[in-house]
Write a protein that holds these residues in place. Structure first.
Motif, PDB file in Angstrom:
ATOM      1  N   ASP A 143      16.187 -37.247  13.514  1.00 50.53           N
ATOM      2  CA  ASP A 143      16.109 -38.288  12.755  1.00 50.53           C
ATOM      3  C   ASP A 143      17.692 -37.948  11.095  1.00 50.53           C
ATOM      4  OD1 ASP A 143      15.498 -36.411  10.719  1.00 50.53           O
ATOM      5  OD2 ASP A 143      13.868 -37.120   9.955  1.00 50.53           O
ATOM      6  N   HIS A 186      20.201 -40.945  11.020  1.00 50.48           N
ATOM      7  CA  HIS A 186      20.405 -41.303  10.919  1.00 50.48           C
ATOM      8  C   HIS A 186      20.409 -41.386   9.528  1.00 50.48           C
ATOM      9  CE1 HIS A 186      17.972 -44.251  14.069  1.00 50.48           C
ATOM     10  NE2 HIS A 186      18.724 -44.999  13.445  1.00 50.48           N
ATOM     11  N   ASP A 193      11.746 -45.163  16.909  1.00 54.13           N
ATOM     12  CA  ASP A 193      12.002 -45.765  15.681  1.00 54.13           C
ATOM     13  C   ASP A 193      11.394 -46.401  14.542  1.00 54.13           C
ATOM     14  OD1 ASP A 193      13.274 -43.120  16.171  1.00 54.13           O
ATOM     15  OD2 ASP A 193      15.511 -44.172  16.212  1.00 54.13           O
ATOM     16  N   LEU A 194      11.712 -46.289  13.249  1.00 50.85           N
ATOM     17  CA  LEU A 194      11.057 -47.695  12.853  1.00 50.85           C
ATOM     18  C   LEU A 194      11.994 -49.223  13.334  1.00 50.85           C
ATOM     19  CD1 LEU A 194      11.412 -46.532   9.364  1.00 50.85           C
ATOM     20  CD2 LEU A 194       9.401 -47.199  10.492  1.00 50.85           C
ATOM     21  N   ILE A 214       8.176 -51.082  15.178  1.00 48.80           N
ATOM     22  CA  ILE A 214       8.418 -50.115  15.291  1.00 48.80           C
ATOM     23  C   ILE A 214       9.612 -50.407  17.141  1.00 48.80           C
ATOM     24  CG2 ILE A 214       7.079 -47.822  14.582  1.00 48.80           C
ATOM     25  CD1 ILE A 214       5.374 -47.687  17.616  1.00 48.80           C
ATOM     26  N   SER A 242      10.496 -41.683   9.745  1.00 52.75           N
ATOM     27  CA  SER A 242      11.196 -42.701  10.593  1.00 52.75           C
ATOM     28  C   SER A 242      11.048 -42.815  12.191  1.00 52.75           C
ATOM     29  CB  SER A 242      12.357 -43.170  10.312  1.00 52.75           C
ATOM     30  OG  SER A 242      12.986 -41.913  10.496  1.00 52.75           O
ATOM     31  N   ARG A 243      10.700 -41.664  12.840  1.00 52.75           N
ATOM     32  CA  ARG A 243      10.959 -41.741  13.609  1.00 52.75           C
ATOM     33  C   ARG A 243      10.143 -40.796  14.770  1.00 52.75           C
ATOM     34  NH1 ARG A 243      15.870 -39.439  18.169  1.00 52.75           N
ATOM     35  NH2 ARG A 243      16.699 -41.446  17.122  1.00 52.75           N
ATOM     36  N   ARG A 281      18.927 -39.505   7.377  1.00 50.47           N
ATOM     37  CA  ARG A 281      18.014 -39.679   6.498  1.00 50.47           C
ATOM     38  C   ARG A 281      18.214 -37.924   5.241  1.00 50.47           C
ATOM     39  NH1 ARG A 281      13.961 -41.200   7.375  1.00 50.47           N
ATOM     40  NH2 ARG A 281      13.193 -41.181   5.371  1.00 50.47           N
ATOM     41  N   LEU A 310       4.639 -43.998  11.031  1.00 51.91           N
ATOM     42  CA  LEU A 310       5.764 -44.982  10.656  1.00 51.91           C
ATOM     43  C   LEU A 310       5.809 -46.132   9.537  1.00 51.91           C
ATOM     44  CD1 LEU A 310       7.753 -44.269  13.903  1.00 51.91           C
ATOM     45  CD2 LEU A 310       7.989 -42.668  12.200  1.00 51.91           C
ATOM     46  N   GLN A 311       5.065 -47.606  10.838  1.00 50.17           N
ATOM     47  CA  GLN A 311       4.209 -48.403   9.528  1.00 50.17           C
ATOM     48  C   GLN A 311       3.469 -48.579   8.673  1.00 50.17           C
ATOM     49  OE1 GLN A 311       3.279 -50.472  14.010  1.00 50.17           O
ATOM     50  NE2 GLN A 311       3.980 -51.815  13.249  1.00 50.17           N
ATOM     51  N   LEU A 353      15.841 -49.798  12.122  1.00 53.70           N
ATOM     52  CA  LEU A 353      17.495 -48.717  11.904  1.00 53.70           C
ATOM     53  C   LEU A 353      17.671 -49.135  13.729  1.00 53.70           C
ATOM     54  CD1 LEU A 353      15.325 -45.120  11.048  1.00 53.70           C
ATOM     55  CD2 LEU A 353      17.046 -47.043   9.880  1.00 53.70           C
TER      56      LEU A 353
END
Length: 286
Positions: free
Chosen positions: A129, A132, A217-218, A106, A141-142, A134, A87-88, A221
């Motif tokens: 996800d 959100h 999650d990010l 995160i 993102s998750r 997506r 995610l990062q 969000l």
């Protein structure tokens, strides 16, 4: 994969297939403590009243307010490490004529204990996800985790997963005949990307299937579960700083989540908001 495996192959499998089972994920002390803390709450919980959640399913949330034994689950190196790797991802933004590199952090999004009782049918297949809105395919993102508190079998409702479905677009519907049951022993964990189609299986046995789930999650969000309400401030202060930041008391670069333009940890360590604001003002002057 065994819990002693290196992080790299776990990340590779998650990128390729979207899901992986880690055997012996929780040690005996953690496993026993989770049962002692969460078992009575599940026993006391009624069945859900929404079909999507399961009319023969019990759910208990706000887990970090209920048990300290969730901490080693969230911070288990293969889970937290894989979430950070997936995610990062570095990105960039323009501020005037400056191209600035930015890497998001995160956060913990949702926690829940789940008991699928006998005669519960299959859950509709879905992507986590999607909450959100997506678009797929796209960057993850998750990263979700499900820890088995009882053995997972095809007969008792093991989570049904469609490997590789995180690569699909948004116009391809999932089908049950595409799924694979995540059969695993108690204490093992299923990890999967938020874009993977999955759902709880049908329990055709005489015993419940019990688990707990956690999502990371990010940091930019909104959290699925409102952790600021779910976990009292007094409880948050008992946790290590890494977990406090995962709970949302952190800033996500380039600037989401600040308090008085400062680190939101200030709002935790001071007794009241006025004191925290004064501390933030003092920092700003430097």
């Amino acid at each position: 994969m065994p819990s002693a495996t290196e992080l790299e192959p776990v990340v590779d499998i998650l990128e390729r297939d979207g899901a992986i089972i880690i055997e012996d994920f929780a040690d005996a002390t953690t496993f026993r403590g989770l049962w002692e803390d969460l078992g009575p709450a599940l026993d006391a919980a009624g069945h859900c009243n929404k079909g999507y959640d399961g009319h023969r399913t019990r759910r208990v949330s706000s887990l970090l307010a209920r048990t300290d034994h969730l901490v080693p689950v969230i911070t288990q190196p293969l889970y937290l490490g894989a979430a950070r790797r997936l995610l990062q991802r570095p990105g960039h933004m323009w501020v005037g004529r400056s191209r600035i590199e930015v890497t998001p952090n995160i956060q913990l999004s949702a926690t829940q204990a789940i008991q699928i009782d006998p005669k519960q049918g299959k859950q509709p297949l879905h992507r986590d996800d999607a909450l959100h809105l997506r678009q797929h395919p796209g960057p993850p993102s998750r990263l979700q985790l499900m820890l088995a508190l009882t053995d997972f079998t095809q007969e008792n409702g093991a989570t049904l997963v469609i490997p590789g479905s995180h690569h699909w677009d948004d116009e391809t519907p999932p089908r049950y005949d595409m799924t694979t049951p995540a059969a695993m022993r108690a204490g093992s964990a299923l990890l999967w990307q938020g874009g993977v189609f999955h759902g709880g299986g049908a329990n055709t046995t005489d015993s419940p299937r019990v688990s707990l789930t956690v999502s990371l999650d990010l940091g930019n969000l909104r959290q699925e579960e409102n952790q600021y309400l779910a976990v009292p401030r007094e409880k948050v202060l008992t946790y290590p700083e890494e977990l406090r930041r995962l709970l949302g008391y952190d800033q996500c670069p380039p600037g989401v989540g600040w308090f008085e333009m400062q680190d939101p940890q200030l709002a935790l360590v001071h007794d009241d908001l006025e004191e925290a604001r004064n501390a933030a003002a003092a920092l700003a002057q430097h």
